[in-house]
Design an enzyme around this catalytic site. Structure first.
Site, PDB file in Angstrom:
ATOM      1  N   SER A 117      38.967  61.162  56.008  1.00  0.00           N
ATOM      2  CA  SER A 117      39.854  60.392  56.870  1.00  0.00           C
ATOM      3  C   SER A 117      40.743  61.340  57.650  1.00  0.00           C
ATOM      4  O   SER A 117      41.016  62.464  57.202  1.00  0.00           O
ATOM      5  CB  SER A 117      40.728  59.468  56.013  1.00  0.00           C
ATOM      6  OG  SER A 117      41.782  58.914  56.770  1.00  0.00           O
TER       7      SER A 117
ATOM      8  N   TYR B 119      46.976  60.043  49.015  1.00  0.00           N
ATOM      9  CA  TYR B 119      45.765  59.717  49.762  1.00  0.00           C
ATOM     10  C   TYR B 119      45.341  60.906  50.616  1.00  0.00           C
ATOM     11  O   TYR B 119      44.158  61.301  50.615  1.00  0.00           O
ATOM     12  CB  TYR B 119      46.022  58.501  50.645  1.00  0.00           C
ATOM     13  CG  TYR B 119      44.832  58.099  51.490  1.00  0.00           C
ATOM     14  CD1 TYR B 119      43.684  57.575  50.913  1.00  0.00           C
ATOM     15  CD2 TYR B 119      44.866  58.237  52.886  1.00  0.00           C
ATOM     16  CE1 TYR B 119      42.589  57.208  51.679  1.00  0.00           C
ATOM     17  CE2 TYR B 119      43.781  57.856  53.666  1.00  0.00           C
ATOM     18  CZ  TYR B 119      42.646  57.348  53.065  1.00  0.00           C
ATOM     19  OH  TYR B 119      41.567  56.988  53.834  1.00  0.00           O
TER      20      TYR B 119
END
Length: 312
Positions: free
Chosen positions: A158, A184
């Site tokens: 990501s 994350y």
């Protein structure tokens, strides 16, 4: 080193990228294939003639998806197997049960911005699920991947990797205050570093690994953020799941990627390396630290140690 460019881009769909690809007789595993990007990745791979294994936590949901894929592609070569990436025993059971060669492994499953949680082994949940589980899966399937001689690993990372490098001295937030987005980001950086080191270590086996940014897509991944991700993405940059799966399918099937590994892609093209978050534009670019070979080797060693000791 020239960046790899393809005829595809932001709006391309997984079906468009897969068109013309023939993976008949080849076998693929897609983790997290019961919803979102995993479904469309598995669907596109099934359309190429590949035997596709949907590895999922919810087998009932996975079987429902498999029936839908069979109906839309005509494929009968679909399998559904249980897999919980946060549980080392589940990963070990999956790898022990695998028989024969494996040609494509798509590490698609993941969690995002979860509340502070730790596994039974003491690992921070996002690092455990997004990185350690896939690391254990890939290393456990190494011989099956090596049997092909030209296998590919596709790691769904990501642009969130730009939020944090891997903080090697505190991956488990034992000293830092837990922040769901930093956790994350760290796990998504780990995905890219794994691609770098797996390609280096396994080049002699013909195994390559690449990472990617699928884009901003509303899926179950946002269940911990109110269903709208970070809430900062302009509407014109949002993708459908079919578009979001395109880069994964490209890395799994395109002849342009033969023998190519250790790289990071977005919108079906290789991304430029950046030294400041957002320097290449929204959702674009790969942080230099995510491609650092020394960091990649260090992460591999750390991952082996964590899995061996069962603590973070």
């Amino acid at each position: 080193m020239n960046l790899i460019e393809t005829p595809y881009g932001f709006s391309s769909t997984a079906a468009e990228v897969a068109e013309g690809a023939d993976l008949t007789g080849r076998r693929a595993v897609v983790t997290g294939a019961s919803s979102g990007l995993g479904v469309e990745t598995a669907r596109a791979l099934a359309s190429t003639g590949a035997e596709v294994t949907l590895s999922v936590r919810d087998v009932t949901a996975g079987e429902r998806v498999a029936r839908d894929i069979a109906a839309t592609t005509g494929s009968s070569a679909l399998r559904v197997t249980p897999l919980d990436l946060s549980d080392p025993d589940s990963v070990a059971a999956f790898t022990a049960a695998w028989d024969g060669p494996l040609h494509v492994l798509v590490a698609n499953a993941g969690v995002m911005a979860t509340p502070e949680q730790y596994t039974a082994q003491g690992w921070e949940l996002q690092f455990a699920t997004n990185h350690l589980g896939h690391f254990a899966l890939a290393t456990g399937l190494h011989d099956a991947l090596a049997a092909d001689g030209a296998a590919r690993i596709v790691l769904v990372s990501s642009s969130g990797h730009q939020l944090s490098p891997v903080v090697f001295d505190d991956v488990g937030f034992a000293f830092r205050a837990y922040d769901p987005w930093l956790a994350y980001g760290q796990s998504k950086t780990a995905n890219v570093l794994f691609a770098v080191e797996a390609t280096r270590r396994w080049a002699g086996d013909g195994i390559t690994a690449n990472a990617l940014m699928p884009g901003a897509i509303f899926t179950n991944l946002q269940r911990h953020t109110g269903g709208r991700g970070s809430g900062t993405i302009p509407p014109e940059l949002m993708k459908t799941p079919e578009q979001g799966a395109a880069t994964s399918v490209l890395l799994a099937t395109s002849p342009l990627l033969e023998g190519i590994g250790g790289r990071y892609f977005a919108d079906c093209n290789e991304s430029e390396t950046i030294d400041r978050r957002g320097a290449a534009g929204p959702l674009q670019g790969v942080a230099r630290y995510a491609l650092d070979p020394e960091g990649a080797e260090r992460l591999w060693t750390l991952s082996e140690t964590l899995l061996a000791k069962g603590i973070a």
